[in-house]
Design a protein around this motif. Structure first.
Motif, PDB file in Angstrom:
ATOM      1  N   GLY A  21       0.925  -1.283   0.116  1.00 52.50           N
ATOM      2  CA  GLY A  21      -0.081   0.068  -0.087  1.00 52.50           C
ATOM      3  C   GLY A  21       0.897   1.233  -0.107  1.00 52.50           C
ATOM      4  O   GLY A  21       0.346   2.401  -0.323  1.00 52.50           O
ATOM      5  N   ALA A  22       1.979   1.124   0.513  1.00 56.55           N
ATOM      6  CA  ALA A  22       2.880   2.343   0.320  1.00 56.55           C
ATOM      7  C   ALA A  22       3.004   3.158  -0.544  1.00 56.55           C
ATOM      8  O   ALA A  22       3.480   2.534  -1.688  1.00 56.55           O
ATOM      9  CB  ALA A  22       4.100   2.202   1.265  1.00 56.55           C
ATOM     10  N   GLN A  23       2.965   4.249  -0.830  1.00 58.85           N
ATOM     11  CA  GLN A  23       3.365   5.084  -2.101  1.00 58.85           C
ATOM     12  C   GLN A  23       4.197   6.260  -1.509  1.00 58.85           C
ATOM     13  O   GLN A  23       4.427   6.983  -2.678  1.00 58.85           O
ATOM     14  CB  GLN A  23       2.077   5.352  -2.921  1.00 58.85           C
ATOM     15  CG  GLN A  23       1.492   4.152  -3.640  1.00 58.85           C
ATOM     16  CD  GLN A  23       2.057   3.890  -4.901  1.00 58.85           C
ATOM     17  OE1 GLN A  23       1.814   2.808  -5.372  1.00 58.85           O
ATOM     18  NE2 GLN A  23       3.177   4.437  -5.374  1.00 58.85           N
ATOM     19  N   ILE A  24       4.083   6.561  -0.434  1.00 60.28           N
ATOM     20  CA  ILE A  24       4.915   7.928  -0.044  1.00 60.28           C
ATOM     21  C   ILE A  24       5.874   7.471   0.912  1.00 60.28           C
ATOM     22  O   ILE A  24       5.980   6.425   1.374  1.00 60.28           O
ATOM     23  CB  ILE A  24       3.969   8.824   0.713  1.00 60.28           C
ATOM     24  CG1 ILE A  24       3.366   8.128   1.853  1.00 60.28           C
ATOM     25  CG2 ILE A  24       2.769   9.190  -0.416  1.00 60.28           C
ATOM     26  CD1 ILE A  24       2.322   9.251   2.519  1.00 60.28           C
ATOM     27  N   ARG A  25       6.941   8.311   1.071  1.00 56.58           N
ATOM     28  CA  ARG A  25       8.048   8.244   1.927  1.00 56.58           C
ATOM     29  C   ARG A  25       8.816   7.066   1.679  1.00 56.58           C
ATOM     30  O   ARG A  25       9.532   6.512   2.264  1.00 56.58           O
ATOM     31  CB  ARG A  25       7.586   8.347   3.341  1.00 56.58           C
ATOM     32  CG  ARG A  25       7.022   9.590   3.715  1.00 56.58           C
ATOM     33  CD  ARG A  25       6.960   9.683   5.314  1.00 56.58           C
ATOM     34  NE  ARG A  25       8.389  10.004   5.901  1.00 56.58           N
ATOM     35  CZ  ARG A  25       9.265  11.074   5.601  1.00 56.58           C
ATOM     36  NH1 ARG A  25       8.428  12.201   5.177  1.00 56.58           N
ATOM     37  NH2 ARG A  25      10.371  11.261   6.118  1.00 56.58           N
ATOM     38  N   GLU A  26       8.899   6.899   0.248  1.00 57.73           N
ATOM     39  CA  GLU A  26       9.676   5.858  -0.349  1.00 57.73           C
ATOM     40  C   GLU A  26      11.060   6.209  -0.692  1.00 57.73           C
ATOM     41  O   GLU A  26      12.479   5.353  -0.720  1.00 57.73           O
ATOM     42  CB  GLU A  26       9.058   5.097  -1.388  1.00 57.73           C
ATOM     43  CG  GLU A  26       7.743   4.149  -1.071  1.00 57.73           C
ATOM     44  CD  GLU A  26       7.309   3.275  -2.043  1.00 57.73           C
ATOM     45  OE1 GLU A  26       6.370   2.526  -1.609  1.00 57.73           O
ATOM     46  OE2 GLU A  26       7.582   3.503  -3.321  1.00 57.73           O
ATOM     47  N   PHE A 203       5.947   0.922 -13.690  1.00 58.57           N
ATOM     48  CA  PHE A 203       5.436   1.169 -12.479  1.00 58.57           C
ATOM     49  C   PHE A 203       5.383  -0.057 -11.346  1.00 58.57           C
ATOM     50  O   PHE A 203       5.916   0.417 -10.179  1.00 58.57           O
ATOM     51  CB  PHE A 203       3.823   1.413 -12.782  1.00 58.57           C
ATOM     52  CG  PHE A 203       3.554   2.608 -13.648  1.00 58.57           C
ATOM     53  CD1 PHE A 203       4.623   3.566 -13.784  1.00 58.57           C
ATOM     54  CD2 PHE A 203       2.502   2.712 -14.213  1.00 58.57           C
ATOM     55  CE1 PHE A 203       4.154   4.710 -14.479  1.00 58.57           C
ATOM     56  CE2 PHE A 203       2.227   4.103 -14.990  1.00 58.57           C
ATOM     57  CZ  PHE A 203       2.995   5.010 -15.206  1.00 58.57           C
ATOM     58  N   ASP A 204       5.385  -1.088 -11.794  1.00 53.87           N
ATOM     59  CA  ASP A 204       5.716  -2.097 -10.762  1.00 53.87           C
ATOM     60  C   ASP A 204       6.878  -2.295 -10.045  1.00 53.87           C
ATOM     61  O   ASP A 204       7.070  -2.293  -8.962  1.00 53.87           O
ATOM     62  CB  ASP A 204       5.115  -3.441 -11.300  1.00 53.87           C
ATOM     63  CG  ASP A 204       3.597  -3.662 -11.095  1.00 53.87           C
ATOM     64  OD1 ASP A 204       2.769  -2.649 -10.702  1.00 53.87           O
ATOM     65  OD2 ASP A 204       3.041  -4.655 -11.792  1.00 53.87           O
ATOM     66  N   PRO A 205       7.898  -2.259 -11.139  1.00 57.14           N
ATOM     67  CA  PRO A 205       9.420  -2.401 -10.722  1.00 57.14           C
ATOM     68  C   PRO A 205       9.899  -0.933  -9.689  1.00 57.14           C
ATOM     69  O   PRO A 205      10.702  -1.078  -8.776  1.00 57.14           O
ATOM     70  CB  PRO A 205      10.154  -2.202 -11.919  1.00 57.14           C
ATOM     71  CG  PRO A 205       9.419  -2.919 -13.047  1.00 57.14           C
ATOM     72  CD  PRO A 205       8.003  -2.427 -12.684  1.00 57.14           C
ATOM     73  N   MET A 206       9.076   0.140 -10.152  1.00 51.37           N
ATOM     74  CA  MET A 206       9.241   1.215  -9.261  1.00 51.37           C
ATOM     75  C   MET A 206       8.236   1.517  -8.270  1.00 51.37           C
ATOM     76  O   MET A 206       8.356   2.555  -7.412  1.00 51.37           O
ATOM     77  CB  MET A 206       9.234   2.709 -10.286  1.00 51.37           C
ATOM     78  CG  MET A 206      10.223   2.502 -11.516  1.00 51.37           C
ATOM     79  SD  MET A 206       9.999   3.770 -12.500  1.00 51.37           S
ATOM     80  CE  MET A 206      10.408   5.404 -11.661  1.00 51.37           C
ATOM     81  N   HIS A 207       7.534   0.364  -8.000  1.00 51.74           N
ATOM     82  CA  HIS A 207       6.344   0.566  -6.889  1.00 51.74           C
ATOM     83  C   HIS A 207       5.618   1.881  -7.057  1.00 51.74           C
ATOM     84  O   HIS A 207       5.411   2.418  -6.053  1.00 51.74           O
ATOM     85  CB  HIS A 207       7.214   0.472  -5.328  1.00 51.74           C
ATOM     86  CG  HIS A 207       6.237   0.114  -4.507  1.00 51.74           C
ATOM     87  ND1 HIS A 207       6.159   0.742  -3.351  1.00 51.74           N
ATOM     88  CD2 HIS A 207       5.020  -0.712  -4.405  1.00 51.74           C
ATOM     89  CE1 HIS A 207       4.919   0.128  -2.912  1.00 51.74           C
ATOM     90  NE2 HIS A 207       4.575  -0.777  -3.311  1.00 51.74           N
ATOM     91  N   ILE A 208       4.964   2.132  -8.192  1.00 51.90           N
ATOM     92  CA  ILE A 208       4.120   2.830  -8.377  1.00 51.90           C
ATOM     93  C   ILE A 208       2.802   2.105  -8.668  1.00 51.90           C
ATOM     94  O   ILE A 208       2.369   1.976  -9.693  1.00 51.90           O
ATOM     95  CB  ILE A 208       4.522   3.780  -9.664  1.00 51.90           C
ATOM     96  CG1 ILE A 208       5.825   4.492  -9.669  1.00 51.90           C
ATOM     97  CG2 ILE A 208       3.088   4.818  -9.962  1.00 51.90           C
ATOM     98  CD1 ILE A 208       5.995   5.646 -10.693  1.00 51.90           C
ATOM     99  N   THR A 209       2.234   2.125  -7.600  1.00 57.19           N
ATOM    100  CA  THR A 209       0.942   1.276  -7.785  1.00 57.19           C
ATOM    101  C   THR A 209      -0.408   1.881  -7.590  1.00 57.19           C
ATOM    102  O   THR A 209      -1.474   1.345  -7.907  1.00 57.19           O
ATOM    103  CB  THR A 209       0.754  -0.011  -6.648  1.00 57.19           C
ATOM    104  OG1 THR A 209       1.022   0.491  -5.401  1.00 57.19           O
ATOM    105  CG2 THR A 209       2.164  -0.949  -6.659  1.00 57.19           C
ATOM    106  N   GLN A 230       0.261  10.158  -7.213  1.00 60.40           N
ATOM    107  CA  GLN A 230       0.923  11.014  -6.309  1.00 60.40           C
ATOM    108  C   GLN A 230       2.065  11.726  -6.806  1.00 60.40           C
ATOM    109  O   GLN A 230       2.827  11.440  -7.666  1.00 60.40           O
ATOM    110  CB  GLN A 230       1.159  10.393  -4.963  1.00 60.40           C
ATOM    111  CG  GLN A 230       0.051   9.669  -4.498  1.00 60.40           C
ATOM    112  CD  GLN A 230       0.204   8.579  -3.584  1.00 60.40           C
ATOM    113  OE1 GLN A 230       1.286   7.795  -3.983  1.00 60.40           O
ATOM    114  NE2 GLN A 230      -0.398   8.283  -2.452  1.00 60.40           N
ATOM    115  N   SER A 231       2.229  12.924  -6.090  1.00 59.75           N
ATOM    116  CA  SER A 231       3.714  13.709  -6.215  1.00 59.75           C
ATOM    117  C   SER A 231       4.869  12.849  -6.368  1.00 59.75           C
ATOM    118  O   SER A 231       5.787  13.178  -7.081  1.00 59.75           O
ATOM    119  CB  SER A 231       3.489  15.070  -5.290  1.00 59.75           C
ATOM    120  OG  SER A 231       2.442  15.846  -5.521  1.00 59.75           O
ATOM    121  N   GLU A 232       4.995  12.049  -5.225  1.00 64.05           N
ATOM    122  CA  GLU A 232       6.060  11.399  -5.066  1.00 64.05           C
ATOM    123  C   GLU A 232       6.261  10.389  -6.300  1.00 64.05           C
ATOM    124  O   GLU A 232       7.621   9.985  -6.811  1.00 64.05           O
ATOM    125  CB  GLU A 232       6.160  10.540  -3.784  1.00 64.05           C
ATOM    126  CG  GLU A 232       7.541   9.885  -3.628  1.00 64.05           C
ATOM    127  CD  GLU A 232       7.895   9.547  -2.142  1.00 64.05           C
ATOM    128  OE1 GLU A 232       8.521   8.685  -1.900  1.00 64.05           O
ATOM    129  OE2 GLU A 232       7.121  10.344  -1.302  1.00 64.05           O
TER     130      GLU A 232
END
Length: 500
Positions: A21-26, A203-209, A230-232
């Protein structure tokens, strides 16, 4: 045994939350000074952006050496909210084309007409026959842009190919429909929508889900606009390009393709400093940008090893925002680490306390009781609102919206603060393409603020915080009559929904 099971479940939940679920602070976080940037320069940049007229700043993120050194999300915005990125979408299209070329699925020299044999006009002109993938990538298709076409018809590919075409390759004409055609080509050669192809490859390799993309009436991702993330995640794209396609030790995008994207491929004349493959060159030497309408940017600055992301809704020239980066921030950036001081403490405090202006005035008016819960009928309007009702509570106004389709929902407005809620309705949107919002899932979140500037005037401000839009509503109460003027933040004009 029970305690061990509880501990296992807790660890499992934490792992799921951090990997799925995480998409921020990565990104790794660092102090500005550790990366050679004085905090005072970042404060000057952020203060200057917040002071711009006719502009709502939604986020700012500054990266150096791949680490976040400063970020702000002025209240009521927050890092977890997604944002529609308008023409930033085009750069994702450019990346997808490069991936497809690297897999020998197409070539820059492929003729556009060859992909759509059943959607060509009866007579194929020499210019249509000559148009190539490269012409669409560098915006030299020869098609005069028709920004209303997507609003008036549903067969966009046929409509585009049926236009009169000048000689391809001779003249730069920026056109979102060129990007749409490229999206349709990616779908043709991969057998999957552009978004699904990018999920697999980037997206999946960069964890942009946490990403969506609008879909046209033809079932094709809109290409030239419609990415919703998201901005990140936008910062991740910027960092990928800065790294010439490398991500965590893996070459996700061919380095030579990134070089082509960021090199000058078209002379834009007085309209900017040149165009690459779905990217803009900047006035700052060597810098390029991912660029979307109303002020969505990922600025890529190779000589400083920096990425700067800005999301906003602004109706002033974006040159102003970018010059603040060039002039307030970059001259202070150095190669040696610095020692954090008082400015760093100020930065930490300031970047967590920025806030968009709330409505100004008093909390109450003696007229409130007279107009409470009375239906306010509206003229036909682009918002799709049919009527409103107002409820007045201590330091809160609740506006009940009834749409023309019968949907009803409440929007709360706080006094001297932002009050948030979620709605199932779609937010206001400056793009009126057929099928808009298809592919975009809710709910949408709205933050509201109210005040009485005078006894007879009520102001409501509403920010759709996981989109882009904001509304400013001015009610004027006059002897039993209600006059309502509404202005969207992407427009400079008020429209009157009732009264004169």
């Amino acid at each position: 045994m029970k305690n061990k099971l509880t501990l296992f479940l807790l660890i499992f939940c934490l792992l799921v939350s951090t990997t799925v679920g995480a998409q921020i602070r990565e990104f790794e976080r660092s102090t500005p000074e550790a990366e050679g940037v004085p905090s005072g320069a970042l404060i000057a940049l952020m203060d200057s952006l917040m002071a711009l007229p006719k502009t709502d700043i939604h986020s700012v993120m500054v990266l150096r050496h791949g680490k976040v050194i400063a970020e702000m999300y002025p209240e009521p915005f927050a890092p977890e909210y997604r944002h529609t990125m308008f023409s930033c979408s085009k750069t994702f299209v450019g990346a997808a084309i490069g991936l497809a070329i690297s897999e020998n699925r197409l070539r820059l020299t492929d003729r556009i007409a060859s992909f759509f044999p059943d959607q060509l006009p009866d007579s194929i002109s020499p210019n249509l026959a000559a148009m190539t993938v490269r012409n669409l990538l560098n915006m030299t298709s020869g098609v005069t842009p028709d920004w209303k076409m997507r609003e008036g018809r549903t067969d966009w590919v046929r409509g585009y190919l049926g236009k009169e075409i000048k000689t391809p390759g001779e003249h730069f004409d920026y056109d979102s429909m060129s990007s749409y055609i490229l999206s349709a080509i990616v779908q043709k050669v991969t057998g999957m929508k552009l978004l699904d192809y990018l999920r697999l490859k980037l997206f999946d390799p960069m964890h942009i889900t946490d990403v969506s993309w609008e879909v046209s009436p033809e079932g094709v991702n809109t290409g030239g606009w419609g990415v919703y993330l998201q901005s990140e995640s936008l910062a991740k794209l910027g960092q990928l390009l800065l790294n010439r396609g490398m991500w965590e030790g893996k070459q996700l995008l061919p380095a030579d393709w990134v070089d082509l994207m960021m090199a000058k491929q078209s002379d834009t004349g007085s309209f900017g400093y040149g165009y690459g493959y779905h990217m803009w060159l900047c006035e700052y030497p060597g810098a390029v940008r991912v660029d979307g309408a109303l002020g969505q940017y990922a600025l890529i600055i190779p000589d400083k090893d920096m990425v700067v992301v800005i999301t906003e809704c602004s109706i002033i020239d974006g040159i102003t925002q970018r010059r603040l980066v060039w002039n307030r921030l970059l001259p202070a950036v150095g190669d040696e680490p610095l020692t954090p001081g008082k400015d760093y403490k100020r930065l930490l405090k300031k970047q967590s306390s920025y806030q968009l202006p709330v409505a100004q005035g008093k909390a109450n008016s003696p007229l409130a009781r007279q107009y409470a819960n009375k239906p306010i009928m509206l003229k036909p309007n682009k918002l799709g609102w049919q009527s409103l009702r107002l409820q007045f509570k201590p330091k809160e106004v609740i506006m009940t919206v009834t749409q023309a389709d019968g949907l009803e929902y409440n929007l709360p407005f706080g006094y001297k603060q932002w009050e948030k809620t979620s709605i199932d309705a779609y937010p206001p949107y400056s793009i009126e393409a057929k099928g808009r919002f298809t592919g975009i899932e809710g709910p949408f979140y709205v933050a509201g603020s109210y005040a009485w500037p005078s006894t007879t005037t009520l102001e409501l401000k509403a920010h759709y915080v996981n989109w882009i839009s904001a509304l400013n509503l001015i009610f004027r109460f006059d002897g039993g009559d209600v006059h309502l003027a509404v202005k969207a933040n992407y427009s400079s004009d008020f429209i009157y929904l009732c009264g004169q």
